[in-house]
Design an enzyme around this catalytic site. Structure first.
Site, PDB file in Angstrom:
ATOM      1  N   PRO A 274       0.818  -1.220   0.000  1.00  0.00           N
ATOM      2  CG  PRO A 274       0.135  -0.904   2.216  1.00  0.00           C
ATOM      3  CD  PRO A 274       0.922  -1.834   1.326  1.00  0.00           C
ATOM      4  NE  ARG A 276      -4.053   6.422  -4.811  1.00  0.00           N
ATOM      5  CZ  ARG A 276      -3.671   7.219  -5.813  1.00  0.00           C
ATOM      6  NH1 ARG A 276      -3.847   8.515  -5.729  1.00  0.00           N
ATOM      7  NH2 ARG A 276      -3.133   6.710  -6.905  1.00  0.00           N
ATOM      8  CB  CYS A 343       3.392  29.291 -18.631  1.00  0.00           C
ATOM      9  SG  CYS A 343       3.943  30.795 -17.883  1.00  0.00           S
TER      10      CYS A 343
HETATM   11  C1  LIG Z   1       3.639  -2.573  -8.173  1.00  0.00           C
HETATM   12  C2  LIG Z   1       2.975  -1.521  -7.355  1.00  0.00           C
HETATM   13  N1  LIG Z   1       2.783  -1.765  -6.039  1.00  0.00           N
HETATM   14  C3  LIG Z   1       2.193  -0.849  -5.241  1.00  0.00           C
HETATM   15  C4  LIG Z   1       1.767   0.363  -5.734  1.00  0.00           C
HETATM   16  C5  LIG Z   1       1.130   1.334  -4.794  1.00  0.00           C
HETATM   17  O1  LIG Z   1      -0.174   1.603  -5.127  1.00  0.00           O
HETATM   18  P1  LIG Z   1      -1.104   2.453  -4.165  1.00  0.00           P
HETATM   19  O2  LIG Z   1      -0.398   3.706  -3.826  1.00  0.00           O
HETATM   20  O3  LIG Z   1      -2.305   2.672  -4.976  1.00  0.00           O
HETATM   21  O4  LIG Z   1      -1.378   1.610  -2.953  1.00  0.00           O
HETATM   22  C6  LIG Z   1       1.940   0.661  -7.087  1.00  0.00           C
HETATM   23  C7  LIG Z   1       1.460   1.949  -7.645  1.00  0.00           C
HETATM   24  O5  LIG Z   1       0.900   2.050  -8.668  1.00  0.00           O
HETATM   25  C8  LIG Z   1       2.577  -0.307  -7.919  1.00  0.00           C
HETATM   26  O6  LIG Z   1       2.790  -0.066  -9.211  1.00  0.00           O
END
Ligand SMILES: Cc1ncc(COP(=O)(O)O)c(C=O)c1O
Length: 413
Positions: A274, A276, A343
């Site tokens: 995780p 985000r 811009c």
């Molecule tokens: C392979 C992989 N793992 C984890 C993530 C993290 O995703 P998120 O921030 O949506 O949890 C990403 C982001 O796109 C990713 O490409």
């Protein structure tokens, strides 16, 4: 209450007035809540209960050093997407066994560094990449721990730019190819297959794609086990979305319950990546209004001192972020287009917003900006990268000072 909330008069972060930080450090400034990052990490971690698992925080969301250290203190592992992220993680105290190396285009130079490190896994994205890892393992005399990223052809129903789980997307290998590659592993002693991996996208706001991906991976794991392979864990990727509109998101409990329901029976530890969901809501971008000017009969532009250079998501994906005045003003609401100083006409932070009257000098906060915010910031228009501040236990400190022109020019010959 942790994170950002309004008192009667103004926006605070873990009890610290956001205006005090902006007045001391200037704007634009990113502000993060350490307590909120901890709470979000722990909520995901606790949701697994007794089921063996590990969280590998996705550094790409935000790899500010102090935040990476905070995650290490919490017991997280990391998902690194470049050798730069691996190096930052190691300097923050993560060991190779804490790191999975993901990414669709690992260069020869990156693999040359990564293979001898003995990472928890290099998540391979193609037959060619497996072969390159194998050749390096032969050269260095060290067996490489690999996971195979499989593309399950599942629609994440997220924004097309951040959906990764369809075979038309560039990520991973399709199931048929995966089966062939996995079958070949028994005869490749330099590759130790430790896991299989899926990641179907980011900002996923319904449980079905996440559940579907877990079920898919559990199915492949069962086939492998029947064929005599011994996996160490399943890597279910990241992707859990957050409620940018302030509404309801899939909760950590609901998410983890779905993963365990689908993949728990394999008996394998579950890894998630995780990003985000841990840092997104824990950060806000604070900006000051520079100018207010008429736009139409019923709306005005508010030009603020942060834009696509500090927070690219609105310009890049048309992403929505709530924007709130830092100090509570009374009076009737007005219609505003909140725009940055860059811009480009796409440099709009928020369209069609209804806010109490704003004047030059007023502060606004762009919420849920902790993930893919400062990480994607740029020097376009020779704008310095903003200052960043971490609030922890009622105190705050600068975790990255605002860039200077000298910083920008360093390295230019
Ligand atoms: C392979 C992989 N793992 C984890 C993530 C993290 O995703 P998120 O921030 O949506 O949890 C990403 C982001 O796109 C990713 O490409």
């Amino acid at each position: 209450m942790t994170g950002f909330f309004h008192t009667e008069s103004e926006l605070v972060c873990d009890g610290v007035p956001v205006s005090a930080i902006a007045d001391a450090e200037g704007t634009p400034v990113y502000v993060y809540s350490a307590a909120d990052i901890r709470a979000r990490y722990r909520a995901l971690d606790a949701a697994f209960g007794d089921h063996p698992h590990r969280l590998h925080y996705a550094l790409k969301a935000n790899s500010r050093f102090a935040i990476v250290q905070l995650l290490r203190e919490l017991g997280s592992g990391v998902d690194a997407n470049s050798i730069g992220e691996i190096e930052v993680a190691r300097r923050a105290g993560f060991t190779p066994a804490d790191i999975v190396f993901t990414g669709v285009g690992k260069s020869a130079a990156e693999l040359e560094c990564a293979v001898p490190l003995g990472l928890k896994a290099i998540n391979a994205e193609s037959a060619g990449e497996l072969a390159r890892i194998e050749a390096l393992a032969a050269r260095t005399g060290r067996r490489a721990r690999v996971a195979l990223r499989i593309n399950p052809d599942i629609d994440a129903r997220s924004h097309p730019h951040i959906s990764t789980g369809l075979t038309i997307n560039k990520f991973g290998v399709p199931a048929d190819t995966a089966r062939e590659l996995l079958a070949s592993m028994a005869g490749r002693p330099l590759l130790q297959l430790v896991a299989i991996h899926v990641h179907v996208g980011s900002q996923i706001t319904s449980i079905e794609p996440l559940r579907g991906a877990a079920a898919f991976l559990a199915g492949v794991a069962a086939e492998l086990t029947r064929a005599g392979a011994v996996l160490e864990y399943l890597d279910l990727g990241g992707g859990l979305g957050i409620a940018y509109d302030g509404g309801r998101a899939v909760s950590p409990r609901e998410y983890v319950a779905a993963l365990v329901a689908e993949a728990g029976a394999t008996g394998l530890p579950l890894v998630i990546e995780p990003g985000r969901a841990i840092v997104g809501p824990a950060g806000a971008l604070v900006a000051r209004a520079i100018d207010v000017k008429p736009r139409s009969a019923s709306s005005d532009f508010v030009v603020v001192d942060a834009g696509m250079t500090e927070l690219l998501r609105p310009a890049l994906y048309g992403a929505f972020h709530r924007i709130e005045p830092v100090r509570r003003g009374g009076g009737p609401l007005r219609a505003y287009e909140i725009v940055g100083p860059v811009c480009e006409s796409s440099d709009v932070v928020g369209r069609d917003r209804s806010l109490p009257a704003l004047a030059p000098g007023d502060l606004v906060a762009v919420l849920d900006a902790g993930a893919y915010g400062s990480a994607m910031a740029s020097n376009y228009n020779r704008r310095p990268l903003p200052a960043e501040v971490l609030v922890d236990q009622g105190r705050w400190r600068v975790i990255r000072r605002r860039q200077t022109v000298d910083d920008m020019l360093a390295g230019e010959l």
